[in-house]
Design an enzyme around this catalytic site. Structure first.
Site, PDB file in Angstrom:
ATOM      1  N   MET A 167       5.396 -44.309 -31.984  1.00 44.58           N
ATOM      2  CA  MET A 167       4.991 -42.893 -32.039  1.00 44.58           C
ATOM      3  C   MET A 167       4.503 -42.534 -33.446  1.00 44.58           C
ATOM      4  O   MET A 167       5.088 -41.696 -34.148  1.00 44.58           O
ATOM      5  CB  MET A 167       6.174 -42.025 -31.616  1.00 44.58           C
ATOM      6  CG  MET A 167       6.512 -42.177 -30.151  1.00 44.58           C
ATOM      7  SD  MET A 167       5.302 -41.347 -29.075  1.00 44.58           S
ATOM      8  CE  MET A 167       4.219 -42.740 -28.644  1.00 44.58           C
ATOM      9  N   HIS A 168       3.380 -43.159 -33.832  1.00 39.86           N
ATOM     10  CA  HIS A 168       2.850 -42.941 -35.182  1.00 39.86           C
ATOM     11  C   HIS A 168       2.666 -41.440 -35.483  1.00 39.86           C
ATOM     12  O   HIS A 168       3.260 -40.898 -36.404  1.00 39.86           O
ATOM     13  CB  HIS A 168       1.480 -43.614 -35.330  1.00 39.86           C
ATOM     14  CG  HIS A 168       1.478 -45.087 -35.086  1.00 39.86           C
ATOM     15  ND1 HIS A 168       2.021 -46.008 -35.957  1.00 39.86           N
ATOM     16  CD2 HIS A 168       0.966 -45.817 -34.062  1.00 39.86           C
ATOM     17  CE1 HIS A 168       1.837 -47.227 -35.486  1.00 39.86           C
ATOM     18  NE2 HIS A 168       1.211 -47.143 -34.333  1.00 39.86           N
ATOM     19  N   ASP A 169       1.800 -40.783 -34.705  1.00 41.57           N
ATOM     20  CA  ASP A 169       1.378 -39.423 -35.053  1.00 41.57           C
ATOM     21  C   ASP A 169       2.497 -38.399 -34.915  1.00 41.57           C
ATOM     22  O   ASP A 169       2.529 -37.399 -35.652  1.00 41.57           O
ATOM     23  CB  ASP A 169       0.182 -39.014 -34.194  1.00 41.57           C
ATOM     24  CG  ASP A 169      -1.063 -39.821 -34.544  1.00 41.57           C
ATOM     25  OD1 ASP A 169      -1.942 -39.959 -33.685  1.00 41.57           O
ATOM     26  OD2 ASP A 169      -1.146 -40.320 -35.692  1.00 41.57           O
TER      27      ASP A 169
END
Ligand code: RIB
Ligand code: CA
Length: 307
Positions: A236-238
């Site tokens: 879940m980078h963003d």
């Protein structure tokens, strides 16, 4: 509680979608606009996807189109990661949310003039670099800039470079050289934030349009992770940029100095993150670690708010 006036600059993008839905479910944030940028897919597709996500969330949020190409190099899309349409290639109804007639950069400048504004940049930094050029000195009037991008130890497009920075290194170099208070969430932080198959099952069991669609777009993203990282744990980078804004003490951070390599045969797009003690009190903060269980609990609770 004063809500944070926020614009999300984005290239949706499957993980952008989760970040946007998290933000639009969080009372701490007053999301004024989504500004699209070319990145994961073309500007036409990222702008359409932003409209689709605002419709899905059922919120009144402006969508403004941004830059269609990086400052100097050609756009190299990540359709293999996010699907050819940028959102997992599932069916979507025609969007209702209109596209603003105002360019993303001019909308950002206007909202900065109208009051304290936080910007969450979760795609390539082209729009922000153009904002700096078109409105000289505006950086120091931005309340806060939270960026998902870069990496300390290993990239994801090359061994040296992370996608958002690699897509437009010249823009990123200008942004990191600017006098705005930056909080950076690099890959070494974001790789600690993952959803697993039981989280996708939880989303489907919500039996809501948001739950169903979020699980559906995450499915091909999980398959990509399985192919590249050997497991279906979706990163879940963003969402880390949004989590920082709704739970400011949840992510451990440290001061640093960040520059971007724009030359380099093998290192173009690399972020050089200097964490030495001399930068401990730098206004640039870099995410170091988080408790993924705590993050997932917040994400699950917020996405469950949609009906
Ligand atoms: O490297 C991860 C970043 O690149 C995320 O913003 C993802 O959406 C892609 O744009
Ligand atoms: Ca993104």
């Amino acid at each position: 509680m004063a809500r944070t006036r926020l614009v999300i600059d984005t290239d949706p993008g499957v993980d952008d979608a989760v970040a946007i839905l998290l933000a639009l479910a969080s009372d701490e944030l007053d999301v004024l606009a989504l500004t699209s940028v070319a990145g994961n897919v073309s500007i036409d597709k990222t702008t359409l996807n932003a409209r689709r996500l605002v419709d899905l969330a059922g919120r009144d949020v402006v969508v403004a189109r941004g830059c269609a190409a990086p400052l100097t190099n050609e756009l190299d899309e990540a359709g293999d990661v996010h699907g050819l349409d940028g959102l997992g290639d599932i069916e979507w109804p025609d969007p209702v949310t209109p596209e603003s007639g105002e360019h993303a950069v001019d909308l950002l400048a206007r909202l900065i003039d109208e009051g304290p504004l936080t910007i969450a940049a979760i795609g390539p930094l082209t729009n922000l670099a153009v904002l700096q050029a078109r409105y000289p000195g505006i950086e120091s009037r931005v309340e806060r800039l939270v960026i998902m991008g870069g990496a300390s130890f290993a990239g994801n497009v090359t061994a040296a470079a992370e996608f958002n920075i690699w897509t437009d290194p010249e823009a990123a170099a200008r942004v990191f050289a600017g006098p705005w208070p930056i909080t950076l969430m690099p890959l070494d932080l974001t790789h600690q934030a993952t959803l697993h198959d039981d989280d996708l099952a939880y989303l489907r069991a919500l039996d809501t349009e948001v739950g169903r669609r979020t699980a559906a777009i995450l499915e091909p993203y999980a398959a990509y992770h399985d192919q590249w990282y050997g497991n279906r744990d979706v990163i879940m980078h963003d969402a880390m940029a949004i989590y920082e804004l709704i739970a400011p003490d949840a992510i451990e951070k440290q001061g640093a100095h960040v520059v971007v390599e724009t030359g380099g045969t093998h290192t173009r797009g690399a972020t050089v993150i200097d964490r030495r003690r001399g930068y401990a009190s730098s206004s640039t903060r870099v995410g170091v670690s988080l408790d993924n269980g705590a993050f997932v609990a917040v994400l699950r609770e917020r996405l469950a708010r949609y009906r």
